[in-house]
Scaffold this motif. Structure first.
Motif, PDB file in Angstrom:
ATOM      1  N   ALA A 177       0.826  -1.237   0.076  1.00  0.00           N
ATOM      2  CA  ALA A 177       0.012   0.002   0.016  1.00  0.00           C
ATOM      3  C   ALA A 177       0.851   1.114  -0.003  1.00  0.00           C
ATOM      4  CB  ALA A 177      -0.950  -0.089   1.271  1.00  0.00           C
ATOM      5  N   PHE A 178       2.008   1.073   0.571  1.00  0.00           N
ATOM      6  CA  PHE A 178       2.699   2.433   0.890  1.00  0.00           C
ATOM      7  C   PHE A 178       4.179   2.626   0.071  1.00  0.00           C
ATOM      8  CE2 PHE A 178       0.361   1.608   4.446  1.00  0.00           C
ATOM      9  CZ  PHE A 178      -0.279   2.976   4.652  1.00  0.00           C
TER      10      PHE A 178
ATOM     11  N   LEU B  75       4.253   8.848 -11.887  1.00  0.00           N
ATOM     12  CA  LEU B  75       3.951   9.983 -11.008  1.00  0.00           C
ATOM     13  C   LEU B  75       3.332  11.164 -11.736  1.00  0.00           C
ATOM     14  CD1 LEU B  75       7.661   9.276  -9.844  1.00  0.00           C
ATOM     15  CD2 LEU B  75       5.703   8.768  -8.599  1.00  0.00           C
TER      16      LEU B  75
ATOM     17  N   ARG C 207      -7.917   6.372  -9.829  1.00  0.00           N
ATOM     18  CA  ARG C 207      -8.874   6.069  -9.207  1.00  0.00           C
ATOM     19  C   ARG C 207     -10.204   6.833  -9.078  1.00  0.00           C
ATOM     20  NH1 ARG C 207      -6.253   5.844  -3.083  1.00  0.00           N
ATOM     21  NH2 ARG C 207      -8.336   5.951  -2.518  1.00  0.00           N
TER      22      ARG C 207
ATOM     23  N   HIS D 197     -10.865  -4.290  -3.890  1.00  0.00           N
ATOM     24  CA  HIS D 197     -10.963  -4.565  -2.366  1.00  0.00           C
ATOM     25  C   HIS D 197     -11.591  -5.808  -2.069  1.00  0.00           C
ATOM     26  CE1 HIS D 197     -11.382  -3.557   1.819  1.00  0.00           C
ATOM     27  NE2 HIS D 197     -10.508  -2.607   1.817  1.00  0.00           N
TER      28      HIS D 197
ATOM     29  N   VAL E 215      -8.664  17.338  -1.405  1.00  0.00           N
ATOM     30  CA  VAL E 215      -8.558  16.314  -0.361  1.00  0.00           C
ATOM     31  C   VAL E 215      -9.547  16.597   0.494  1.00  0.00           C
ATOM     32  CG1 VAL E 215      -6.015  16.125  -0.418  1.00  0.00           C
ATOM     33  CG2 VAL E 215      -6.872  17.924   0.786  1.00  0.00           C
TER      34      VAL E 215
ATOM     35  N   ARG F 154      -5.478  13.183   2.462  1.00  0.00           N
ATOM     36  CA  ARG F 154      -6.528  11.849   2.481  1.00  0.00           C
ATOM     37  C   ARG F 154      -5.742  10.986   2.989  1.00  0.00           C
ATOM     38  NH1 ARG F 154      -9.987  11.736  -2.911  1.00  0.00           N
ATOM     39  NH2 ARG F 154     -10.680   9.784  -2.021  1.00  0.00           N
TER      40      ARG F 154
ATOM     41  N   ASP G 214      -6.849   7.724   2.657  1.00  0.00           N
ATOM     42  CA  ASP G 214      -7.140   6.671   1.634  1.00  0.00           C
ATOM     43  C   ASP G 214      -6.143   6.599   0.348  1.00  0.00           C
ATOM     44  OD1 ASP G 214      -8.393   8.879   0.542  1.00  0.00           O
ATOM     45  OD2 ASP G 214     -10.370   7.396  -0.009  1.00  0.00           O
ATOM     46  N   VAL G 215      -5.398   7.468   0.298  1.00  0.00           N
ATOM     47  CA  VAL G 215      -4.039   7.304  -0.639  1.00  0.00           C
ATOM     48  C   VAL G 215      -3.216   6.497  -0.213  1.00  0.00           C
ATOM     49  CG1 VAL G 215      -2.771   8.743  -1.959  1.00  0.00           C
ATOM     50  CG2 VAL G 215      -5.070   9.566  -1.659  1.00  0.00           C
ATOM     51  N   TYR G 216      -2.402   5.958  -1.104  1.00  0.00           N
ATOM     52  CA  TYR G 216      -1.466   4.765  -0.660  1.00  0.00           C
ATOM     53  C   TYR G 216      -0.005   5.581  -0.742  1.00  0.00           C
ATOM     54  CZ  TYR G 216      -5.294   1.613  -1.053  1.00  0.00           C
ATOM     55  OH  TYR G 216      -6.391   1.120  -1.132  1.00  0.00           O
ATOM     56  N   ARG G 217       0.178   6.441  -1.555  1.00  0.00           N
ATOM     57  CA  ARG G 217       1.414   6.918  -2.043  1.00  0.00           C
ATOM     58  C   ARG G 217       1.637   8.310  -1.533  1.00  0.00           C
ATOM     59  NH1 ARG G 217       2.415   2.564  -5.564  1.00  0.00           N
ATOM     60  NH2 ARG G 217       1.659   0.552  -4.357  1.00  0.00           N
TER      61      ARG G 217
ATOM     62  N   ASP H  35       4.087  11.200  -2.908  1.00  0.00           N
ATOM     63  CA  ASP H  35       4.952  11.428  -4.212  1.00  0.00           C
ATOM     64  C   ASP H  35       5.775  12.836  -4.060  1.00  0.00           C
ATOM     65  OD1 ASP H  35       3.120  13.252  -4.759  1.00  0.00           O
ATOM     66  OD2 ASP H  35       2.265  11.950  -6.100  1.00  0.00           O
TER      67      ASP H  35
ATOM     68  N   HIS I 269     -11.172  11.558   4.619  1.00  0.00           N
ATOM     69  CA  HIS I 269     -11.606  10.137   4.189  1.00  0.00           C
ATOM     70  C   HIS I 269     -11.203   9.096   5.125  1.00  0.00           C
ATOM     71  CE1 HIS I 269     -11.641  12.802   0.785  1.00  0.00           C
ATOM     72  NE2 HIS I 269     -12.355  12.203   0.263  1.00  0.00           N
TER      73      HIS I 269
ATOM     74  N   PRO J  26      -9.110  -0.322   4.596  1.00  0.00           N
ATOM     75  CA  PRO J  26      -7.882  -0.494   3.900  1.00  0.00           C
ATOM     76  C   PRO J  26      -7.651  -1.746   3.343  1.00  0.00           C
ATOM     77  CG  PRO J  26      -7.795  -0.932   6.335  1.00  0.00           C
ATOM     78  CD  PRO J  26      -9.155  -0.385   6.198  1.00  0.00           C
TER      79      PRO J  26
ATOM     80  N   PHE K 249      -2.667   0.831   8.857  1.00  0.00           N
ATOM     81  CA  PHE K 249      -2.781   1.481   7.695  1.00  0.00           C
ATOM     82  C   PHE K 249      -2.732   2.917   8.056  1.00  0.00           C
ATOM     83  CE2 PHE K 249      -4.664   4.012   4.428  1.00  0.00           C
ATOM     84  CZ  PHE K 249      -4.232   3.468   3.214  1.00  0.00           C
TER      85      PHE K 249
ATOM     86  N   ARG L 248       0.086   5.438   7.185  1.00  0.00           N
ATOM     87  CA  ARG L 248      -0.147   6.436   6.173  1.00  0.00           C
ATOM     88  C   ARG L 248       0.488   7.871   6.751  1.00  0.00           C
ATOM     89  NH1 ARG L 248      -0.356   9.193   1.654  1.00  0.00           N
ATOM     90  NH2 ARG L 248      -1.969  10.844   1.493  1.00  0.00           N
TER      91      ARG L 248
END
Lengths: 1243, 297
Positions: free
Chosen positions: A642-643, A671, A704, A789, B47, B125, B127-130, B132, B160, B165, B174, B178
């Motif tokens: 996830a990360f 990106l 998304r 999910h 966001v 947010r 619920d964002v995974y990354r 950047d 959110h 997760p 999670f 995060r």
């Protein structure tokens, strides 16, 4: 409606008692009567429906325009006698409800039968059948029509259906609906299928939207139950079977066999039901809803229809029926064997008919004539068969078949409908009626009004016939709009050449073979005679593709009802049509066959599916690319985090999804930040290298759903993708929105927005971004939702279901496969190559002939050797040399003359001054003359000298050249003239240049009409004169100019050769930019200077501009009448690509008597140009008259044949400056005009 | 600025339990002689900044549209209740088309002249995974604009929060992961030293602004872990507001970025001095040259 119900009853009786044709006829009569009664309002409709000859004729004329709407109206009217279409539909529904409620199941069943009959009649029009069926049926029919005609109608239909279902709630209703559906399907085959769906909905009783094929199975059951309740004739099951059959029949026209089968055995029925059920099982309900939503476009409707047909086809029974039918038609014996056979015969007939109709495709006239011919031919060939079949079968169907054979496509439909009817009503009917019907049909085919009177079947057949013409007509005229081109039927109808029935058969047979041959070798036998169209092979392949796709869809659990499936099928059909438009019949039934084939192949499970799809997944980091891949395969193929960047490098994985080979390429996440685009590029380049060998079929761009990119934040990313892969990457791209189970955000007012709205918005944003990134506004990438999910809601099958009820995975895969399939089809048909190819030649415009001609007509001097530069003048003026001799001496004889100084001049009196000036002028003149003469003499001497030198050895000639050569010291050339400008800062000085001994003369090019302060020097000009071989002068001049907008280049080379006395030929090559293209011109001109006063020249030129070549020819004549008058006339023509432009010009010059000295000059120019019949004439005249000693008056006028002209006078003078005061007048006036308003204000 | 200070009507909209807690927190603030508090809300676009503001105020004070970018100007919402004034400044998204929107930052800064920021809500947010590069750039831009110290007055709000997760992770794992990754980004972006950053101890609060947020029996909006989040948020805000760090005062100097003019001012005499000597040196060299060449001209 009451009538209808009665009729229905009669039919039911017939069925029950298995009454003969008479009963049927009676029923038909009744029906007709009812129809008529109803028709009173709408005579046309009824007539059409009935297919009476008169009606047919009328219909023929009217049907084209009116048919579809009329049908609807008629149906409605019939149902409700007089109401608006929509109202009618509704009413019809209400009626249906009423009937159902009032009459009970049995009646309903009967109604259904009648409906079937109607459907047969109108089969072509769907609406008719609906009418017959009774209100309920009508509703269904309406639906069908609606689908055919418009999405709105479909919606209405569905609604109606629902209402029907609700109202009726009884099984009977359902039965009716089915029948009507059948009828519709018969009519429009492809469209009919849609109707059948509709029926299914109805059957479902309110399942409406879903069309509920699933429900249809239920409905069938219900129908059977009802039938049972009716119990009058065959088992209810049989009736149900009939319904089912009708569906099948509709599709394939095989209904009759099914019906027969049903009648014969309950098992058959069950079978039919079985296939129906599977259809129903599919998620079609959802699809239907979707369709309904989206069917607003006609095409979609068509697609739906097509899908319907496909469904029908899917019923294996249908296919079989067709094959059988063919067999039957060919071999009457089979038909005798059983009802099924008859059905098969019917089918064959239908097919044949269809083919014929396809051939006839032409409007009513054709249809009628063709029908007749066909009927005749059919009667010859088919009728016997039919008869045979009918006799053994003794089924209405057989008769119908006959009629069908007689009638064109319409008949086919009719047959189908008839078959349906038969299935419903006639199964029990004796063969006699069939025969009669056949006869009647044949007669009807001949346009016998009597036929209408005949049994219903006959009427039906007639109706069918009539309908068929109408349909055929309507198809070219009115139908096309209603039915998109994608419909199989439309295509055949559109076929230009009416085909002989035999041909039609042949074509049908091959098709049958192609699809059905596996199943039935018998057909193959017959098909041996099949003529192979040039497109047959392609069509076969296309058919295979279609089958493949249907199999894929099937494996994914998608029915042809699915929007995507339907669209793909539609597009395949469209492609086929585009491709095979020369008369090759685009399979009206190819969907059916394909679907049946797909069914069988899938059922058999043996034939491995030769299909694999490579999907490349692209998207931002963290949107769930790897997770999506895992979801596709339902196992963890790639680990996700996830990360962190889960995927570090490009990797692919292969696997099987529902037995379909799928290869997925996973890519590292991209990106979004602008500053990261370099990284993205690196990633994408690695992806590019990876996919070099094995390019993906589909690109899945993931984002998304729940990230609202309100800004164009992803533009950089998308642009980078476009840059790396080229914009074409988007042409096969699917947008995937992950996290699709996300809750839509709250709207502006705090209330939650709807999920669909949310998805739509997001899709729109991304699609728009892609459009921009790809630079193609036509792009419309399909959007698929994705939810990886584990907590996602699932259905019973364990498939993940989205909040909107969509099962996303099959949808996504289907989209991918569909894209691939379409790409395959495109590749097969080479459509893509054609489409982009076309505009290119179309774009190349005709060369500007007038322009080229003008430049050709221009009289160009021929290049001369340096020492001959003045020869021409000599030649021209030589003839008056002698006359000048006395004047020459005159100057010398004059007494010496002393110029006065200014002071002395001032002392002279006026008269003295005048005398002095006159004297001076005279002397100047003489002096100039003398000089000219001397110059001439000198040149002559030089020439002689040169000629002598030439004879001498080379060494001497060098000396001569040296002595004669130009100055060896560079001398500054005079400044260029200043442009008319108020600009004091003219940059002329920057562009001074030297006149050097260099043979190259290079100068800047000045644009004098530029803006102030604008450096007008935009180019360079270079010139040189070569001498080849001491004889052939070659001149070269080139010029390149470049301004902000475009660059121009002009290059000219010319050389000339003198041969013989007074003859010279010049050859020139020009290259210049015309517009954005380079024009290359090669020209050749020969002059004849044999006469002193007349010189002629003729020339040829060839110009290559872009990709077009133009050739020109010109003739020129120069007439030198006297020393002071000369005239040049030229004419020519320029041609290119069959396009010719003619032109001519005339130029006359009147000079002063003593030309070089006198200033009087008048020229007249005239030009004529004719191009495309457009005549352009222009003339101009210019005269220069000296006034007094120091003034000139120049008058100029030009005028063209458009009425545009210009007149200008110009006086210039070196004295009397006060004349210039005239110019003050307008200035003053202007000032005054400025002043006067102010004073007014002041006051 | 100068916007009307209205009575906090929306306060009544909160469930009673929430109201109680809020009153308690505000009372705490009052005890510390803080009669007003200014909260600046910043973050990337979309966001949920405005939604958070609305949630905090309890009214639909800022227009929220899910599909359109909000206005370009910061908006200040002021509410007073019982002598306590709450100012919340909603700002436009800081990311525009893949770039950090420096223009928006300038606008915010200009808007804040002569104001004091008690708390910065940095919204992102959950619920964002990354995380950047862009996140880092945003943080860097904020740091450049307001100085490092602003992060000591910062509260990280993750919106959110009501989501489930991915499969293998629990909600707690999670969310902590995060927030950790975001905090790391903030540290990297603000170029704070580790110790410094740990001292700042940016608290993390989760929020769920959606109307579909689940509620507990007291009708409070709760997170998946059952905690009502609005009181949590307010508590965290008061904590940050009352920590020992100085509130960030945005003055003219900061807005004008006058630092650039001042930079190196002290070097001016030095350079002049150096110039003097260099000139001397060169002159000497020239003279020497002339001398050595023998004959002066």
């Amino acid at each position: 409606m009451g009538d209808g119900t009665e009729e229905v009853v009669v039919r039911s009786h017939v069925e029950e008692t298995k009454k003969l044709v008479e009963d049927e006829q009676v029923v038909k009569n009744k029906l007709v009567g009812s129809d008529e009664v109803k028709n009173d309002n709408e005579d046309e409709v009824f007539e059409e429906a009935f297919g009476s000859e008169n009606d047919e004729q009328e219909e023929d004329s009217k049907r084209e325009s009116l048919f579809e709407p009329d049908d609807d109206l008629r149906l409605e009217e019939t149902l409700q006698s007089s109401k608006d279409e929509h109202d009618n539909f509704e009413e019809a529904i209400g009626d249906l409800d009423e009937t159902s409620s009032a009459e009970g199941g049995v009646k309903d069943l009967k109604v259904d039968n009648s409906v079937v009959g109607e459907s047969h009649r109108e089969a072509e029009f769907d609406s008719m059948t609906s009418k017959i069926n009774g209100d309920k049926v009508e509703a269904g029919a309406d639906n069908c029509f609606g689908q055919i005609e418009s999405s709105l109608d479909v919606v209405e239909n569905t609604e109606k259906v629902n209402s029907n279902g609700s109202n009726l709630a009884a099984e009977d209703v359902n039965m009716k609906v089915d029948n009507s559906v059948v009828g519709e399907s018969h009519r429009e085959a492809e469209f009919d299928s849609v109707t059948s769906k509709m029926n299914g909905d109805k059957v479902e009783a309110g399942a409406e939207n879903s069309y509920g094929q699933i429900e249809s199975s239920l409905d069938v059951v219900e129908n059977t139950e009802k039938v049972n309740s009716n119990g009058s004739n065959l088992a209810d099951e049989d009736v149900n079977m009939q319904n089912g059959n009708t569906h099948s029949v509709l599709e394939n026209g095989i209904v009759s066999p099914k019906n027969k089968e049903h009648s014969e055995k309950a098992e058959v029925i069950s079978e039919s039901v079985g296939p129906v059920e599977p259809w129903d099982d599919g998620i079609e309900v959802e699809n239907w809803e979707e369709r309904v939503d989206g069917i607003q476009t006609e095409q979609e409707v068509e697609v739906d229809e097509g899908t319907n047909t496909n469904h029908v086809e899917k019923d294996s029974v249908c296919i079989d029926n067709e094959s059988e039918a063919k067999i039957n038609g060919e071999t009457g014996v089979d038909s005798t064997s059983s009802i099924v056979k008859s059905a098969s015969s019917d089918n064959s007939l239908n097919d044949n008919i269809v083919v014929a109709s396809a051939g006839s495709s032409s409007p009513l006239e054709k249809s009628s004539s063709e029908e007749q011919a066909e009927t005749e031919g059919d009667s010859n060939g088919l009728k016997p068969e039919h008869d045979l079949a009918s006799s053994p079968n003794s089924n209405m169907e057989s008769t119908e078949v006959c009629s069908n054979s007689g009638s064109p496509e319409v008949t086919c439909r009719e047959h189908e409908t008839v078959q349906n009817a038969n299935g419903g009503h006639d199964v029990q009917q004796s063969p006699q009626p069939n025969k009669e019907l056949e006869k009647q049909e044949s007669s009807s085919v001949n346009i016998d009004p009597e036929i209408a009177e005949n049994s219903h079947v006959g009427r039906e057949s007639e109706v069918v016939n009539s309908v068929s013409p109408t349909e055929s007509r309507s198809n070219p005229a009115a139908l096309p709009p209603a039915r998109p081109a994608g419909l199989g039927r439309a295509a055949p109808l559109l076929e230009p050449a009416p085909r002989v029935p035999q041909q039609s058969r042949v074509t049908q047979q091959p098709r049958v073979n192609g699809n059905v041959s596996h199943n039935q070798p018998q057909q193959a036998e017959e098909s041996t005679t099949a003529e192979n169209d040039e497109h047959d092979e392609t069509r076969e392949k296309l058919q295979l593709i279609r089958v493949k796709f249907l199999r894929l869809a099937h494996r994914l659990g998608q029915t042809p009802h699915n929007v995507v499936v339907a669209q793909v099928l539609y597009r395949l059909g469209l492609a086929e049509q585009l491709r095979g438009r020369n008369g090759s019949r685009v399979g009206a039934f190819s969907f059916d066959r394909a679907s049946a084939m797909a069914e069988q192949l899938e059922a058999a499970g043996q034939d491995p599916l030769d299909f694999s799809c490579t999907i490349m997944v692209l998207g931002k980091s963290g949107v769930g690319k790897s997770a999506t891949i895992n979801s596709i395969f339902d196992e963890v193929k790639f680990c996700t985090d996830a990360f962190q960047m889960g995927t570090k490098r490009v990797q692919d994985v292969e696997g099987f999804v529902q037995g379909i080979k799928v290869r997925v390429i996973d890519t590292p996440g991209l990106l979004p930040s602008w500053s990261d685009q370099a990284k993205n590029e690196k990633i994408l380049n690695s992806v590019k290298a990876f996919i070099k060998k094995n390019p993906p079929d589909i690109v899945l761009y993931l984002d998304r759903l729940d990230m609202q990119s309100r800004d164009s934040g992803d533009m950089h990313l998308l642009r980078t993708i476009s840059d790396v892969f080229g914009p074409s990457i988007w042409f096969n791209a699917i947008v995937g929105l992950t996290h699709a189970a996300a809750v839509p955000p709250d709207g502006p007012n705090g209330t939650a927005s709807s999920y669909d709205m949310f998805v739509t918005q997001r899709s729109h944003v991304i699609q728009q971004a892609i459009r921009e990134a790809a630079g193609d506004m036509r792009l419309m990438n399909p959007v698929s939702l994705v939810e990886n999910h584990s907590a996602c809601r699932t259905n019973r099958a364990g498939q993940r279901v989205l909040p909107n009820g969509q099962v996303w995975k099959p949808h996504l895969l289907l989209l991918s496969f569909a894209s691939k399939i379409l790409a395959d089809a495109n590749a097969l048909l080479m459509l893509q190559a054609n489409i982009p190819g076309r505009p290119v030649p179309a774009r190349s415009k005709a060369p500007p002939l007038p322009y080229l001609l003008t430049s050709l007509l221009q009289s160009r001097p021929q290049p001369k050797l340096p020492e001959q530069q003045y020869d021409d003048e000599d030649d021209e003026d030589g003839f008056d040399e002698s006359s000048d001799s006395d004047e020459e001496s005159e100057y010398d004889q004059l007494p010496p003359f002393k110029r006065l100084t200014k002071d002395q001049m001032a002392k002279l009196s006026k008269s003295q001054k005048k005398q002095y000036l006159d004297e001076m002028e005279y002397r100047e003149k003489l002096f100039m003359k003398k000089q000219i003469k001397e110059e001439r003499k000198r040149r002559k001497m030089f020439k002689k000298f040169a000629a002598e030198i030439k004879d001498l050895p080379d060494g001497h000639s060098e000396n001569v050249e040296e002595s004669g050569g130009p100055a060896s010291v560079p001398v500054p050339m005079p400044d260029l003239s200043l442009p008319a400008s108020f600009d004091s800062d003219n940059p002329t000085h920057r562009y001074r240049y030297l006149d050097s001994s260099n043979q190259w003369l290079v100068r800047p090019v000045l644009e004098t009409h530029g803006w102030d302060h604008d450096i007008g020097y935009e180019g360079v000009n270079a010139e040189r004169l070569f001498v080849v071989n001491d004889k052939i002068p070659v001149s070269f001049s080139g010029q390149v100019t470049k301004d902000k907008k475009d660059a121009n280049m002009q290059l000219e080379m010319a050389s000339s050769v003198k041969h013989g006395e007074g003859k010279s030929t010049s050859l020139g090559f020009d290259m210049q930019t015309v517009g954005k293209e380079l024009a290359y011109t090669l020209r050749n001109e020969t002059r004849f200077n044999n006469f002193r006063k007349n010189k002629a020249a003729a020339g040829l030129s060839v110009t290559l501009l872009g990709d077009s070549v133009s050739a020109g020819l010109k003739v020129e004549d120069k007439l030198i009448a006297s020393k002071w008058f000369r005239m040049v006339m030229s004419g020519g023509a320029m041609t290119s690509r069959g396009d010719v432009a003619y032109g001519g010009s005339l130029e006359a010059q009147l000079r002063d008597k003593d030309y070089p000295l006198g200033r009087f000059l008048t020229t007249l120019g005239l030009s004529v140009m004719d191009w495309h019949g457009d005549l352009a004439i222009g003339g101009n005249i210019q005269s220069q008259v000296p006034i007094g000693r120091s003034s000139n008056l120049i008058a100029r006028a030009n005028l063209n044949n458009r009425g545009a002209g210009q007149v200008s006078f110009r006086v210039n003078s070196s004295e009397q400056l006060q004349l210039a005061m005239v110019a003050v007048l307008p200035l003053f006036k202007k000032l005054l005009s400025y002043y006067s308003p102010q004073t007014q204000y002041g006051q | 600025m100068g916007s009307l200070v209205r009575e906090w009507v929306g306060f009544q909209q909160f469930p009673a339990a929430t109201q109680e807690k809020l009153v308690e927190f505000f009372g705490k603030l009052k005890q510390k002689d803080m009669n007003s508090m200014t909260i600046l809300v910043m973050g990337k676009g979309g966001v949920g900044k405005s939604s958070t503001v609305n949630s905090l105020i309890g009214e639909q004070v800022v227009r929220v549209s899910p599909f359109q970018a909000e206005g370009l100007r910061p908006v200040m919402v002021s509410r007073t209740m019982g002598g306590f004034t709450l100012n919340i400044i909603d700002s436009p998204g800081l990311v525009e088309a893949g770039y950090v929107n420096h223009q928006a930052l300038e606008l915010i800064k200009g808007f804040l002249v002569n104001r004091t920021i008690d708390v910065l809500l940095y919204v992102d947010r959950l619920d964002v995974y990354r995380v950047d590069e862009l996140d880092k750039q945003v943080v860097r831009a904020i740091t450049q604009t307001f100085g490092k110290d602003i992060w000591c007055k910062t509260l990280l709000v993750l919106t959110h929060a009501q989501f489930s997760p991915p499969d293998e992770l629990s909600y707690e794992t999670f969310s902590s992961k995060r927030s950790d990754s975001l905090l790391k980004t903030i540290r990297a972006g603000s170029k704070m030293r580790k110790q410094e950053f740990e001292d700042a101890a940016i608290p993390v609060v989760y929020a769920e602004n959606s109307g579909r947020c689940s509620k507990n029996d007291k009708d409070e909006k709760v997170l998946p872990n059952g905690e009502p989040w609005i009181p949590n948020l307010v508590k965290a805000i008061t904590d940050v507001a009352t920590n020992k760090r100085k509130a960030i005062h945005v003055d003219k100097k900061m807005v004008d970025g006058s630092y650039s003019d001042d930079k190196g001012k002290k070097l001016i005499p030095l350079i002049i001095g150096a110039q003097y000597f260099i000139v001397k040196m060169i002159q000497g060299a020239i003279r020497n040259d002339i001398r050595t060449s023998g004959k002066p001209l």
